[in-house]
Design a protein around this motif. Sequence first.
Motif, PDB file in Angstrom:
ATOM      1  N   THR A  39     -23.522  -4.034  48.971  1.00 33.00           N
ATOM      2  CA  THR A  39     -24.017  -3.059  49.349  1.00 33.00           C
ATOM      3  C   THR A  39     -23.126  -1.803  48.825  1.00 33.00           C
ATOM      4  OG1 THR A  39     -24.807  -4.085  51.337  1.00 33.00           O
ATOM      5  CG2 THR A  39     -25.184  -1.587  51.186  1.00 33.00           C
ATOM      6  N   ASP A  40     -21.987  -1.843  48.806  1.00 33.56           N
ATOM      7  CA  ASP A  40     -21.154  -0.616  48.309  1.00 33.56           C
ATOM      8  C   ASP A  40     -21.192  -0.696  46.831  1.00 33.56           C
ATOM      9  OD1 ASP A  40     -20.362   0.250  51.155  1.00 33.56           O
ATOM     10  OD2 ASP A  40     -18.630  -1.087  51.054  1.00 33.56           O
ATOM     11  N   TYR A  41     -21.138  -1.810  46.246  1.00 29.41           N
ATOM     12  CA  TYR A  41     -21.068  -1.857  44.743  1.00 29.41           C
ATOM     13  C   TYR A  41     -22.396  -1.241  44.476  1.00 29.41           C
ATOM     14  CZ  TYR A  41     -21.805  -3.555  40.298  1.00 29.41           C
ATOM     15  OH  TYR A  41     -21.955  -3.864  38.820  1.00 29.41           O
ATOM     16  N   LEU A  42     -23.559  -1.379  45.126  1.00 28.99           N
ATOM     17  CA  LEU A  42     -25.060  -0.834  44.451  1.00 28.99           C
ATOM     18  C   LEU A  42     -25.057   0.467  44.459  1.00 28.99           C
ATOM     19  CD1 LEU A  42     -27.336  -3.199  46.719  1.00 28.99           C
ATOM     20  CD2 LEU A  42     -26.465  -3.564  44.271  1.00 28.99           C
ATOM     21  N   TYR A  43     -24.262   1.394  45.276  1.00 29.22           N
ATOM     22  CA  TYR A  43     -24.477   2.726  45.172  1.00 29.22           C
ATOM     23  C   TYR A  43     -22.937   3.367  45.205  1.00 29.22           C
ATOM     24  CZ  TYR A  43     -28.573   0.887  47.488  1.00 29.22           C
ATOM     25  OH  TYR A  43     -29.750   0.198  47.737  1.00 29.22           O
TER      26      TYR A  43
END
Length: 488
Positions: A443-447
């Motif tokens: 999730t952190d990678y996505l945004y």
Amino acid sequence: MRLDHSQAWDRAIAGLQKFWGYSQFRPLQGEAVTSLLKHQDALVMLPTGSGKSVCFQLPALLQSGLTIVISPLIALMEDQVQALQAKKLPAGMIHSQLSSQKRRQTLRQIEQQQLRLLYLSPESLLSPPIWQRLGDPHLQIRCLIVDEAHCIEQWGSSFRPVYRRLGSIRDALLPKNSAAPITVAAYTATAKPTTQAAIQTVLRLHQPQVLSCSPYRNNLDLTVEVAWTPACRRQKLLAFIGRQAHSAGLVYTSSRRLCESLAAWFCQQHQPTVAYHAGLSAPERRRIEAQWLQGKLPFVICTSAFGMGIDKPDVRWIAHYHPPLSLSAYLQEIGRAGRDNLRSQTLLLTSEPTGWLDPQDRQMRQYFLKQLRGQQASAQRLVHRLPRQGHIDTITKAFPEADLALALLHQSGHLIWEDPFHFRILAAQGFNPPLIPTKLDITDYLYTRQCRWQFILQQFGFDQEAHHFRCGHCDRCRSRTSKSRSFH
């Protein structure tokens, strides 16, 4: 006979030339091979496409005795064993989808010590027919390999708790008073520092040689795009594939059902493709793989079952229709592109953070975490009803979810496996299962707003390399460059 480093290296180079026709190793391959030839435990972390399988297949072929390879996926086992058998090399496998005739044939080969490499799932390894034969004191077992070793942490305390029992196998298989050691080595493409520690602890590695290579690939362009609706997601993927000029690629999906429906939709858009997943028969999977490898199918819509062990150097692109559940899975799957070191593209499609218009991504992540929490809650309720010691088969007959409870106790240091079947609970008092994260690392990678490769390097413990790092070719770096140009 123990070899010194120079002897082991010379033997390894000669074997590489003999069996694979190469005159030199890729980075860290030679060190991994020589560690096993010197009977030294190892933890080897090399990016997808770096030739990890050679690192344990070659020592097995250069030594007497049997090397057992524990592999998590049937497709991966079949790919590697069929490649070895095509070279007339003594390798075999046993898995749940194997015919009874081939199973009996492989069991005979084990008894007659005709194999150098035997591929098994952890569940198959500990099944009575196989374990009984491997326990024969006359059978020389040289090495125990755990391939895709990140599964120990990823699945060992949830979906496949048998992984937590692997550390007791070496002592159980070693004949009494034997001078011949059994070497244990773990291989993976992706392991964060916490995962590395878990692998070493669970497998009880003895002063292992740790070999790791940066996951950064300077020929892979990373792009994440927000898709606001399901229709938008399909159109973005269609446009991306249209830009690839019929070059070879893979589209990863999150389920078999979606795999089938998306493949059908692409065919309607005059983009011929097929669906590939573990629900297909082995001959059907082999047929699809062959068509793709030969260029008859430019791309395949697939689940994570596709790609492990398949060596196609000219894959020009990888697309993810939904984000995978972990950054490790993502890194492994994009690593199947650009093995020839030529420029390759990756696309990951995701919903916007709130997921109001397209909640599928959020729902998948929430469902996965909910499953983990439910499993842990059931296990925690069961812990205080378990006997202090016993046999895994006996206890799981009485309590069907006991294997997970035992795995969680083992993870928290409250239990030891005296052998792969007998456990002893040290103390159930004060037992608290490990915390389930509130969100997944993907999730952190996505945004993230930072360079995507810098983010990955940080997550996998390459802090020094990540310091002030900018790859210049991910979507974040490209965006930053275009903004800079617009001011001049």
